[in-house]
Design a protein around this motif. Structure first.
Motif, PDB file in Angstrom:
ATOM      1  N   PRO A 153     -12.658   2.039   6.400  1.00 15.19           N
ATOM      2  CA  PRO A 153     -13.482   1.006   7.039  1.00 15.19           C
ATOM      3  C   PRO A 153     -13.314  -0.351   6.350  1.00 15.19           C
ATOM      4  CG  PRO A 153     -14.743   3.011   6.724  1.00 15.19           C
ATOM      5  CD  PRO A 153     -13.436   3.218   6.010  1.00 15.19           C
ATOM      6  N   SER A 205      -4.555  -0.160   6.330  1.00 16.75           N
ATOM      7  CA  SER A 205      -4.720   1.086   7.098  1.00 16.75           C
ATOM      8  C   SER A 205      -5.142   0.762   8.536  1.00 16.75           C
ATOM      9  CB  SER A 205      -5.729   2.026   6.423  1.00 16.75           C
ATOM     10  OG  SER A 205      -6.990   1.402   6.307  1.00 16.75           O
ATOM     11  N   GLN A 228      -8.599  -7.334  -4.220  1.00 13.88           N
ATOM     12  CA  GLN A 228      -7.521  -6.841  -3.377  1.00 13.88           C
ATOM     13  C   GLN A 228      -7.323  -7.755  -2.172  1.00 13.88           C
ATOM     14  OE1 GLN A 228      -7.897  -2.738  -2.361  1.00 13.88           O
ATOM     15  NE2 GLN A 228      -8.316  -2.116  -4.446  1.00 13.88           N
ATOM     16  N   ARG A 274       0.849  -1.197   0.000  1.00 11.08           N
ATOM     17  CA  ARG A 274       0.000   0.000   0.000  1.00 11.08           C
ATOM     18  C   ARG A 274       0.886   1.249   0.000  1.00 11.08           C
ATOM     19  NH1 ARG A 274      -3.096  -3.469  -0.755  1.00 11.08           N
ATOM     20  NH2 ARG A 274      -5.006  -4.028   0.360  1.00 11.08           N
ATOM     21  N   SER A 275       0.492   2.222  -0.805  1.00 14.93           N
ATOM     22  CA  SER A 275       1.259   3.462  -0.901  1.00 14.93           C
ATOM     23  C   SER A 275       0.676   4.523   0.022  1.00 14.93           C
ATOM     24  CB  SER A 275       1.229   3.974  -2.340  1.00 14.93           C
ATOM     25  OG  SER A 275       1.753   2.991  -3.201  1.00 14.93           O
ATOM     26  N   TYR A 276       1.559   5.332   0.615  1.00  9.30           N
ATOM     27  CA  TYR A 276       1.113   6.461   1.458  1.00  9.30           C
ATOM     28  C   TYR A 276       1.980   7.679   1.163  1.00  9.30           C
ATOM     29  CZ  TYR A 276      -1.825   3.048   3.676  1.00  9.30           C
ATOM     30  OH  TYR A 276      -2.789   2.079   3.874  1.00  9.30           O
TER      31      TYR A 276
HETATM   32  C1  LIG Z   1      -0.033   6.934  -4.752  1.00  9.85           C
HETATM   33  C2  LIG Z   1      -0.938   6.672  -3.552  1.00  9.85           C
HETATM   34  C3  LIG Z   1      -0.818   7.458  -2.422  1.00  9.85           C
HETATM   35  C4  LIG Z   1      -1.643   7.231  -1.313  1.00  9.85           C
HETATM   36  N1  LIG Z   1      -1.524   8.038  -0.216  1.00  9.85           N
HETATM   37  C5  LIG Z   1      -2.317   7.832   0.848  1.00  9.85           C
HETATM   38  C6  LIG Z   1      -2.195   8.659   2.024  1.00  9.85           C
HETATM   39  O1  LIG Z   1      -1.350   9.561   2.083  1.00  9.85           O
HETATM   40  N2  LIG Z   1      -3.011   8.422   3.078  1.00  9.85           N
HETATM   41  C7  LIG Z   1      -3.965   7.423   3.052  1.00  9.85           C
HETATM   42  O2  LIG Z   1      -4.654   7.248   4.057  1.00  9.85           O
HETATM   43  N3  LIG Z   1      -4.115   6.640   1.944  1.00  9.85           N
HETATM   44  C8  LIG Z   1      -3.306   6.803   0.872  1.00  9.85           C
HETATM   45  N4  LIG Z   1      -3.424   5.984  -0.233  1.00  9.85           N
HETATM   46  C9  LIG Z   1      -4.413   4.882  -0.201  1.00  9.85           C
HETATM   47  C10 LIG Z   1      -3.770   3.643   0.425  1.00  9.85           C
HETATM   48  O3  LIG Z   1      -2.698   3.180  -0.384  1.00  9.85           O
HETATM   49  C11 LIG Z   1      -4.738   2.466   0.594  1.00  9.85           C
HETATM   50  O4  LIG Z   1      -5.379   2.236  -0.621  1.00  9.85           O
HETATM   51  C12 LIG Z   1      -5.772   2.707   1.679  1.00  9.85           C
HETATM   52  O5  LIG Z   1      -5.137   2.930   2.928  1.00  9.85           O
HETATM   53  C13 LIG Z   1      -6.695   1.464   1.813  1.00  9.85           C
HETATM   54  O6  LIG Z   1      -5.896   0.341   2.050  1.00  9.85           O
HETATM   55  P1  LIG Z   1      -6.398  -0.797   3.061  1.00  9.85           P
HETATM   56  O7  LIG Z   1      -5.448  -1.936   2.914  1.00  9.85           O
HETATM   57  O8  LIG Z   1      -6.625  -0.261   4.411  1.00  9.85           O
HETATM   58  O9  LIG Z   1      -7.795  -1.161   2.464  1.00  9.85           O
HETATM   59  P2  LIG Z   1      -8.150  -2.374   1.482  1.00  9.85           P
HETATM   60  O10 LIG Z   1      -7.975  -3.662   2.163  1.00  9.85           O
HETATM   61  O11 LIG Z   1      -7.432  -2.136   0.211  1.00  9.85           O
HETATM   62  O12 LIG Z   1      -9.699  -2.146   1.312  1.00  9.85           O
HETATM   63  C14 LIG Z   1     -10.220  -1.002   0.621  1.00  9.85           C
HETATM   64  C15 LIG Z   1     -11.739  -1.061   0.694  1.00  9.85           C
HETATM   65  O13 LIG Z   1     -12.238  -2.279   0.184  1.00  9.85           O
HETATM   66  C16 LIG Z   1     -13.078  -2.910   1.145  1.00  9.85           C
HETATM   67  N5  LIG Z   1     -12.850  -4.374   1.141  1.00  9.85           N
HETATM   68  C17 LIG Z   1     -11.672  -4.997   1.362  1.00  9.85           C
HETATM   69  N6  LIG Z   1     -11.821  -6.321   1.238  1.00  9.85           N
HETATM   70  C18 LIG Z   1     -13.126  -6.529   0.907  1.00  9.85           C
HETATM   71  C19 LIG Z   1     -13.897  -7.684   0.619  1.00  9.85           C
HETATM   72  N7  LIG Z   1     -13.384  -8.925   0.634  1.00  9.85           N
HETATM   73  N8  LIG Z   1     -15.204  -7.511   0.290  1.00  9.85           N
HETATM   74  C20 LIG Z   1     -15.771  -6.296   0.260  1.00  9.85           C
HETATM   75  N9  LIG Z   1     -15.066  -5.152   0.520  1.00  9.85           N
HETATM   76  C21 LIG Z   1     -13.788  -5.288   0.837  1.00  9.85           C
HETATM   77  C22 LIG Z   1     -12.700  -2.359   2.462  1.00  9.85           C
HETATM   78  O14 LIG Z   1     -13.793  -2.409   3.352  1.00  9.85           O
HETATM   79  C23 LIG Z   1     -12.307  -0.972   2.102  1.00  9.85           C
HETATM   80  O15 LIG Z   1     -13.446  -0.165   2.053  1.00  9.85           O
HETATM   81  C24 LIG Z   1      -2.618   6.204  -1.353  1.00  9.85           C
HETATM   82  C25 LIG Z   1      -2.718   5.414  -2.514  1.00  9.85           C
HETATM   83  C26 LIG Z   1      -1.893   5.632  -3.595  1.00  9.85           C
HETATM   84  C27 LIG Z   1      -2.032   4.760  -4.825  1.00  9.85           C
END
Ligand SMILES: Cc1cc2nc3c(=O)[nH]c(=O)nc-3n(C[C@H](O)[C@H](O)[C@H](O)COP(=O)(O)OP(=O)(O)OC[C@H]3O[C@@H](n4cnc5c(N)ncnc54)[C@H](O)[C@@H]3O)c2cc1C
Length: 358
Positions: free
Chosen positions: A70, A75, A233, A48-50
């Protein structure tokens, strides 16, 4: 490979609570970077990128700010588990959501955690230029606003150059195109930076275009992935936790590639992929990306957003040529060096070789 895109162990110096749902992770990573860039974390078996919320021009430390999504895998894990002293795996900074040489005003539109790279850009623009800076910050409610006090302090320091406008959905509903155009007002010659939820970004970009802004004036940072559904994902994260199953799973996934591509192999072309020091060659399929070709070869190279945003799937072209459908992560020098986002790269030469960094 000319640039280092691998993962490095990095210690967390501090964790700062910004809001109930957002934390800043201060990293002991003395890397050079440009305001607006991001790093990629490897955590929970996923990538994941931040973006940096710090600026190399005003902050001595490198900081990323993460907002809880959520149900999101990484995250939530970061916010609930990481503490100062912990070591995380992170790439060096990358990305092209950066300032360019200009004296034009900087007008930024951000929603939620989209404020992160915008804050970095704002700090640098104020510190290193005489540009006027205006920010429209959209949030659900007052409690959700990240960096309210930092932005207020910056406004006090630069009262004649920085204007911050807070838009709260609970009071005013979602931002409208008219509000975007009104905020631009006389600054139609500005550089516009947009980062936030996809519908907010689409609306803002549309409003700016309708207001006469050219494509070269609009800079966007997309946090989301275009293609991968949440289920994909989740599956991707699960796969990454089982490296031994990756190649088999990727090979099984091959039939899901577009039918036309599968049925019309180009007889005379090849794609050679070097991953983990091993070479694999497959026939070229029209319309297929290099990442898709690698998967068809039974490989499991790194990837995350699959939308050209995060640079996780980066590789070096060592022979042949490819063009990217979308590139929101590599700068011109990196492209000239032969780096490619394999999730977006389609071969344009008969034969091509790409090397993934170990
Ligand atoms: C270049 C770049 C820069 C970024 N910078 C930031 C930043 O500065 N700050 C920041 O907070 N974020 C940033 N992001 C976003 C970050 O990378 C993540 O995408 C974000 O934190 C979500 O990741 P996660 O693993 O928590 O969620 P994920 O697991 O990827 O889930 C995303 C969504 O999908 C849903 N979900 C997951 N699995 C399922 C399933 N099986 N069925 C149904 N729904 C599902 C989750 O409920 C959620 O709503 C950036 C992204 C990019 C590409």
């Amino acid at each position: 490979m000319a640039r280092d895109h691998g993962f490095h162990p990095v210690r967390i110096t501090r964790v700062v609570r910004e809001t109930d749902d957002a934390r800043t992770f201060v990293l002991d990573a003395p890397w050079p970077y440009r305001a607006g860039q991001f790093v990629t974390f490897r955590a929970c078996g996923a990538l994941r990128s931040y973006s940096m919320s710090s600026s190399p021009d005003t902050d001595g430390e490198l900081m990323t700010t993460v907002k809880r999504v959520p149900g999101g895998l990484v995250s939530n894990w970061m916010l609930d588990n990481l503490e100062s002293g912990d070591v995380v795996e992170v790439t060096r900074p990358a990305g092209i959501f950066c300032l360019r040489e200009t004296s034009a005003p900087l007008v930024a539109f951000c929603g939620g955690s989209g404020v992160t790279p915008i804050l970095s850009l704002v700090k640098s623009a104020l510190a290193t230029t005489r540009r006027n800076v205006r920010v429209l910050l959209a949030n659900r409610d007052a409690d959700a606003v990240i960096f309210r006090s930092v932005l207020a302090e910056l406004s006090e320091l630069h009262p004649d150059r920085l204007e911050v406008h807070h838009h709260l959905d609970v009071l005013n509903g979602f931002v409208t195109e008219t509000q975007i155009r009104n905020f631009v007002n006389v600054d139609s010659h500005a550089d516009f930076y947009i980062c936030g939820p996809a519908p907010f970004m689409d609306l803002t970009e549309r409003a700016l275009r309708d207001h006469g802004a050219g494509a070269d004036q609009i800079f966007v940072e997309r946090f989301g992935s275009a293609d991968a559904s949440p289920a994909e994902q989740a599956e991707q994260a699960e796969q990454a936790e089982r490296p031994e199953a990756q190649a088999a799973d990727a090979a099984e996934a091959a039939p899901e590639e577009p039918k036309a591509a599968a049925e019309e192999p180009r007889e005379d072309g090849t794609v050679t992929i070097v991953l983990g020091g091993k070479k694999h060659t497959v026939p070229q399929h029209p319309g297929e990306t290099l990442l898709q070709s690698a998967r068809r070869a039974g490989l499991a190279p790194p990837f995350s957003c699959e939308a050209g945003n995060c640079a996780t799937c980066i590789a070096q072209i060592t022979a042949g040529e490819a063009k990217m459908r979308v590139n929101n992560a590599l700068d011109d020098d990196e492209v000239a060096e032969g780096l490619i986002l394999t999730c977006q790269g389609e071969p344009v030469s008969a034969d091509i070789t790409v090397v993934y960094e170990d």
